[in-house]
Design an enzyme around this catalytic site. Structure first.
Site, mmCIF file in Angstrom:
data_model
loop_
_atom_site.group_PDB
_atom_site.id
_atom_site.type_symbol
_atom_site.label_atom_id
_atom_site.label_comp_id
_atom_site.label_asym_id
_atom_site.label_seq_id
_atom_site.Cartn_x
_atom_site.Cartn_y
_atom_site.Cartn_z
ATOM 1 N N ASP A 1 0.773 -1.126 0.116
ATOM 2 C CA ASP A 1 -0.078 -0.089 0.118
ATOM 3 C C ASP A 1 0.788 1.336 -0.153
ATOM 4 O O ASP A 1 1.975 1.295 0.784
ATOM 5 C CB ASP A 1 -0.845 0.027 1.380
ATOM 6 N N ASP B 1 3.233 10.172 -10.724
ATOM 7 C CA ASP B 1 4.668 10.412 -11.129
ATOM 8 C C ASP B 1 4.938 11.545 -11.877
ATOM 9 O O ASP B 1 5.975 12.362 -11.618
ATOM 10 C CB ASP B 1 4.979 9.429 -11.890
HETATM 11 P P1 ITT Z 1 -3.601 -1.941 -5.413
HETATM 12 O O1 ITT Z 1 -4.535 -2.992 -6.158
HETATM 13 O O2 ITT Z 1 -2.129 -2.851 -5.106
HETATM 14 O O3 ITT Z 1 -3.973 -1.539 -4.202
HETATM 15 P P2 ITT Z 1 -3.709 0.697 -6.021
HETATM 16 O O4 ITT Z 1 -3.707 1.597 -7.469
HETATM 17 O O5 ITT Z 1 -5.293 0.908 -5.474
HETATM 18 O O6 ITT Z 1 -3.391 -0.669 -6.319
HETATM 19 P P3 ITT Z 1 -2.575 2.266 -3.765
HETATM 20 O O7 ITT Z 1 -3.771 2.137 -3.002
HETATM 21 O O8 ITT Z 1 -1.518 1.485 -2.936
HETATM 22 O O9 ITT Z 1 -2.808 1.152 -4.987
HETATM 23 O O10 ITT Z 1 -2.063 3.480 -4.409
HETATM 24 C C1 ITT Z 1 -2.670 4.424 -4.127
HETATM 25 C C2 ITT Z 1 -2.604 5.322 -5.414
HETATM 26 O O11 ITT Z 1 -1.218 6.207 -5.256
HETATM 27 C C3 ITT Z 1 -2.479 4.868 -6.845
HETATM 28 O O12 ITT Z 1 -3.615 4.656 -7.277
HETATM 29 C C4 ITT Z 1 -1.583 5.773 -7.583
HETATM 30 O O13 ITT Z 1 -2.517 6.978 -8.118
HETATM 31 C C5 ITT Z 1 -0.589 6.412 -6.507
HETATM 32 N N1 ITT Z 1 0.877 5.939 -6.407
HETATM 33 C C6 ITT Z 1 1.099 4.540 -5.844
HETATM 34 N N2 ITT Z 1 2.202 4.498 -6.007
HETATM 35 C C7 ITT Z 1 2.886 5.387 -6.614
HETATM 36 C C8 ITT Z 1 4.049 5.779 -7.562
HETATM 37 O O14 ITT Z 1 5.081 4.941 -7.379
HETATM 38 N N3 ITT Z 1 4.178 6.800 -8.280
HETATM 39 C C9 ITT Z 1 2.943 7.744 -8.392
HETATM 40 N N4 ITT Z 1 1.911 7.422 -7.973
HETATM 41 C C10 ITT Z 1 1.689 6.306 -7.295
#
Ligand code: ITT
Length: 184
Positions: free
Chosen positions: A64, A141
């Site tokens: 997460d 990003d």
């Molecule tokens: P999961 O199925 O793994 O939960 P998710 O997209 O819901 O996928 P998260 O809740 O961990 O994942 O991430 C929240 C948001 O944060 C994700 O949708 C991206 O928009 C942003 N995010 C996560 N990691 C990032 C990164 O390395 N660079 C830029 N934005 C990122």
């Protein structure tokens, strides 16, 4: 066999790249798990893992990630996904406005192995840019400039991002643990 559970292809690509570099193969379980709300990424990551353990058998991990903006008192923090789907990167730039632009990403990986849940974290400090730049990566990003850099994460190659990112730092800790404990 080690599974990575995520619905996010960008995460899978970055993690797979890093793990292959260390000779570890992973399989993608493309599942959308209901994100249990919690106060922070450690709690959300752990509770999501405990929940997935009811249906996924064997060794797996998930992660997460949150984005914490200083000027917004930590917003969107663990609600980064919601912020991405609502205000988006352009909206975040508007929110931060001319305020102090410091921000950081935090990734918390939780590994489920042998009935135990083990966590590994990684942090990347930087600032929110004043415009969206670059076409690589995903999520926020294009608006995140790592400390000591001029480019946004979206202007870097996947290898360059993995060299410094919150996610890759957490994943390298996970790799160390897998190697030490001969888990494959
Ligand atoms: P999961 O199925 O793994 O939960 P998710 O997209 O819901 O996928 P998260 O809740 O961990 O994942 O991430 C929240 C948001 O944060 C994700 O949708 C991206 O928009 C942003 N995010 C996560 N990691 C990032 C990164 O390395 N660079 C830029 N934005 C990122």
């Amino acid at each position: 066999m080690i599974w990575l559970v995520t619905s996010n292809e960008g995460k899978f690509r970055e993690i797979d790249l890093e793990m292959r570099k260390h000779g570890i193969g992973i399989s993608w379980k493309k599942a959308k798990y209901s994100e249990i709300q919690g106060n922070d990424n450690y709690e959300i990551s752990l509770r999501s893992c405990q929940d997935m353990a009811k249906t996924v058998h064997g060794t797996f991990f998930l992660e997460d990630t949150g984005l914490y903006c200083q000027a917004l008192k930590g917003f969107p923090g663990p609600y980064a996904k919601y912020a991405y789907e609502t205000i988006g990167p352009a909206g975040l730039i508007r929110q931060v406005g001319g305020l102090k632009r410091d921000a950081y990403f935090l990734t918390v990986v939780t590994l489920h192995h042998g009935g135990k849940n083990i966590q590994f974290d990684g942090k990347l400090e930087g600032t929110i840019s004043s415009d969206e730049r670059g076409g690589n990566g995903f999520g926020f990003d294009p608006v995140f400039i790592p400390k000591g850099e001029e480019r946004t994460l979206a202007e870097m190659t996947a290898e360059e991002k993995n060299g410094i990112s919150h996610r890759a730092i957490a994943i390298r800790k996970l790799i160390g643990y897998l190697e030490e404990n001969k888990i494959q």
